[in-house]
Write an enzyme that holds these catalytic residues in place. Structure first.
Site, PDB file in Angstrom:
ATOM      1  N   CYS A  66       0.827  -1.208   0.000  1.00  0.00           N
ATOM      2  CA  CYS A  66       0.000   0.000   0.000  1.00  0.00           C
ATOM      3  C   CYS A  66       0.859   1.255   0.000  1.00  0.00           C
ATOM      4  O   CYS A  66       1.813   1.382   0.785  1.00  0.00           O
ATOM      5  CB  CYS A  66      -0.919   0.003   1.221  1.00  0.00           C
ATOM      6  SG  CYS A  66      -2.057   1.397   1.269  1.00  0.00           S
ATOM      7  N   CYS A  72      -1.497   5.697   7.742  1.00  0.00           N
ATOM      8  CA  CYS A  72      -2.812   5.426   8.332  1.00  0.00           C
ATOM      9  C   CYS A  72      -2.683   4.424   9.478  1.00  0.00           C
ATOM     10  O   CYS A  72      -1.672   3.737   9.617  1.00  0.00           O
ATOM     11  CB  CYS A  72      -3.803   4.945   7.280  1.00  0.00           C
ATOM     12  SG  CYS A  72      -3.873   3.160   7.048  1.00  0.00           S
ATOM     13  N   CYS A  75      -2.767  -0.652   8.983  1.00  0.00           N
ATOM     14  CA  CYS A  75      -1.770  -1.731   8.941  1.00  0.00           C
ATOM     15  C   CYS A  75      -0.496  -1.316   9.664  1.00  0.00           C
ATOM     16  O   CYS A  75      -0.011  -0.208   9.485  1.00  0.00           O
ATOM     17  CB  CYS A  75      -1.429  -2.093   7.493  1.00  0.00           C
ATOM     18  SG  CYS A  75      -2.809  -2.802   6.575  1.00  0.00           S
ATOM     19  N   GLN A 293     -17.800 -10.805  12.776  1.00  0.00           N
ATOM     20  CA  GLN A 293     -16.362 -10.904  12.567  1.00  0.00           C
ATOM     21  C   GLN A 293     -16.001 -10.364  11.192  1.00  0.00           C
ATOM     22  O   GLN A 293     -16.608 -10.737  10.193  1.00  0.00           O
ATOM     23  CB  GLN A 293     -15.903 -12.360  12.684  1.00  0.00           C
ATOM     24  CG  GLN A 293     -15.942 -12.922  14.095  1.00  0.00           C
ATOM     25  CD  GLN A 293     -14.791 -12.444  14.956  1.00  0.00           C
ATOM     26  OE1 GLN A 293     -13.909 -11.706  14.521  1.00  0.00           O
ATOM     27  NE2 GLN A 293     -14.794 -12.863  16.224  1.00  0.00           N
ATOM     28  N   ASP A 394     -16.753 -15.249  24.924  1.00  0.00           N
ATOM     29  CA  ASP A 394     -16.148 -14.380  23.905  1.00  0.00           C
ATOM     30  C   ASP A 394     -16.417 -12.929  24.287  1.00  0.00           C
ATOM     31  O   ASP A 394     -17.230 -12.239  23.668  1.00  0.00           O
ATOM     32  CB  ASP A 394     -16.727 -14.703  22.532  1.00  0.00           C
ATOM     33  CG  ASP A 394     -15.976 -13.995  21.406  1.00  0.00           C
ATOM     34  OD1 ASP A 394     -14.966 -13.322  21.694  1.00  0.00           O
ATOM     35  OD2 ASP A 394     -16.407 -14.110  20.245  1.00  0.00           O
ATOM     36  N   CYS A 421      -9.778 -11.264  22.121  1.00  0.00           N
ATOM     37  CA  CYS A 421      -9.034 -10.427  21.179  1.00  0.00           C
ATOM     38  C   CYS A 421      -8.013  -9.558  21.900  1.00  0.00           C
ATOM     39  O   CYS A 421      -7.413  -8.673  21.293  1.00  0.00           O
ATOM     40  CB  CYS A 421      -9.986  -9.552  20.364  1.00  0.00           C
ATOM     41  SG  CYS A 421     -10.987  -8.427  21.351  1.00  0.00           S
TER      42      CYS A 421
END
Length: 464
Positions: A66, A72, A75, A293, A394, A421
């Site tokens: 990218c 940004c 990532c 998800q 979860d 997470c």
């Protein structure tokens, strides 16, 4: 300026080096690199630094795809080989469970890779701003500044009010990327201003795209600060011409001051109010604001791990805590006698009930309750829903409330499958559960978000 050899990655993705006794965290630096960095914040025992130049490359670094990489907040690791990303995430889970949970020895399996590492997201939110971030190379190597206008894109790393006017995003499917370009041109031509996150004024606010990966369904939601009938008509006509494949087209409004695209009023311009995504043999309805998800292909593999760890028998009773729209409950329902899902968000419970009907699943019940207190009367819960043989958990990133942990320890299921997470809150919660009643059997990291520092993990606990 400091010359630093990077030898590790910190939690969150910064490179770690040392200058004498000082630990230095360098954003975007990789293990194996020697870098020139400028300190931007210094504390007693550590410093944070900005990468200025790579003096020696890492054997594991790669060219990011990218053009916006490094600017940004999407990532963090496009410049790191994928096999190394997986190893880093396994190590992150292992070190966090050791340091915060005190678990030793520890069986952390190799990170389960994502089947797709680019264009894998089924949902993206883009923000409008009157300020575009200009990178240093656009200003002849001067410091970044902003330029006034109407822009659509992603937030600059570390800023809530500055937007990169994205010309590409490798997390998005190609169809969604093309849609962003068309919407940008439409909003610029309208003459209406973009919303200013500091002044809290302006018209254009968000663009939300949800594109299923296992069905052809596509949802588009354009969000503004107030309703404009003319804009709604023009937007509907434009999308019908340019993207006739859209199956659900919304125009929404919000006066909320936060930077989150959660509409207060929605207008369905065309198509269906919901889209359908499939995971294995099951279909799931997704509304404009429901949680699902964001990596559908990897979500199925995540749920396969949950099902494997649960080792369900046909006569067993299952509790699914923080069940959301019932995705895990339904996915594992064929292996159990009864599944009861508990969820505090009423809209998610309605979605779960609708998904059970859609899939003709009759052994799932969904309960709307605040899990902090909803399980506190253990005797009443067992009377209503039966004693659980297995609990699947979860929770959100903040983990479980201590009252929920206490309730679990009174319910005492034979097995607990914990999906998380956030390795830090996972370690905290599992430590409490394993203080007396349970032992940690194994941990499976699952890479739901390639090229980011985020990692999902599935933990199996067995009652002692």
């Amino acid at each position: 300026m400091l010359e630093i050899e990077i030898d590790d990655l910190a939690f969150g993705g910064a490179g770690v080096g040392r200058v004498q006794d000082l630990v230095v965290f360098v954003e975007q630096a990789l293990p194996g690199q020697k870098v020139l960095a400028r300190v931007v914040k210094k504390k007693k025992n550590f410093a944070e630094a900005r990468l200025m130049q790579i003096l020696e490359p890492s054997p594991h670094q790669t060219a990011p795809r990218c053009r916006h990489f490094g600017q940004c907040g999407g990532c963090a690791f496009q410049h790191l080989a994928y096999d190394q990303q997986l190893q880093y995430k396994q190590k992150q889970v292992e070190e966090t469970m050791r340091r915060l949970g005190g678990f030793e020895p520890l069986d952390v399996l190799p990170t389960l890779p994502s089947p797709c590492i680019y264009q894998y997201r089924n949902k993206m939110e883009f923000s409008f701003s009157p300020q575009r971030w200009l990178a240093a190379e656009e200003l002849g190597q001067k410091e970044e500044k902003e330029k006034a206008g109407v822009y659509l894109g992603l937030h600059v790393r570390g800023f809530f009010d500055k937007i990169i006017d994205v010309s590409e995003c490798w997390l998005l499917p190609p169809r969604a990327s093309a849609l962003v370009e068309v919407v940008r041109d439409f909003t610029i031509a309208s003459g209406k201003p973009a919303y200013h996150a500091r002044a809290h004024e302006g018209f254009w606010r968000f663009l939300v795209i949800r594109q299923a990966q296992n069905t052809p369904d596509l949802m588009v939601n354009l969000v503004t600060s107030e309703y404009d009938e003319k804009i709604a008509r023009q937007f509907k006509a434009l999308m019908a011409t340019q993207f006739p494949e859209i199956t659900s087209l919304y125009y929404s409004t919000t006066q909320n001051l936060s930077g989150v695209a959660y509409p207060e009023a929605e207008y369905l311009l065309s198509g269906e109010p919901l889209i359908i995504e499939k995971l294995g043999p099951y279909a799931f309805q997704i509304s404009s604001n429901s949680f699902f998800q964001t990596n559908s292909l990897q979500a199925q593999r995540l749920y396969d791990v949950v099902a494997d760890y649960a080792r369900l028998q046909p006569d067993e009773n299952v509790y699914d805590l923080y069940c959301g729209a019932g995705t895990i409950s339904l996915y594992i329902s064929h292996g159990a006698r009864q599944v009861t899902g508990f969820e505090s968000v009423a809209a998610a419970v309605r979605d779960a009930q609708a998904n059970a009907t859609l899939n003709q699943v009759s052994n799932c019940t969904f309960v709307s309750c605040d899990l902090r207190d909803g399980l506190s009367d253990t005797r009443d819960v067992i009377t209503r829903y039966g004693r659980p043989d297995v609990c699947i958990i979860d929770p959100p990133r903040s983990g479980m409330h201590p009252k929920t942990v206490d309730a679990l320890l009174r319910l005492l299921p034979q097995r607990i499958v914990h999906v998380s997470c956030n390795p830090a809150t996972l370690a905290r919660d599992v430590k409490l559960l394993c203080a007396d009643a349970y032992r940690l059997v194994k941990i499976q990291p699952v890479d739901m978000f390639p090229h980011t520092a985020h990692i999902e993990a599935v933990v199996l606990l067995q009652r002692t």
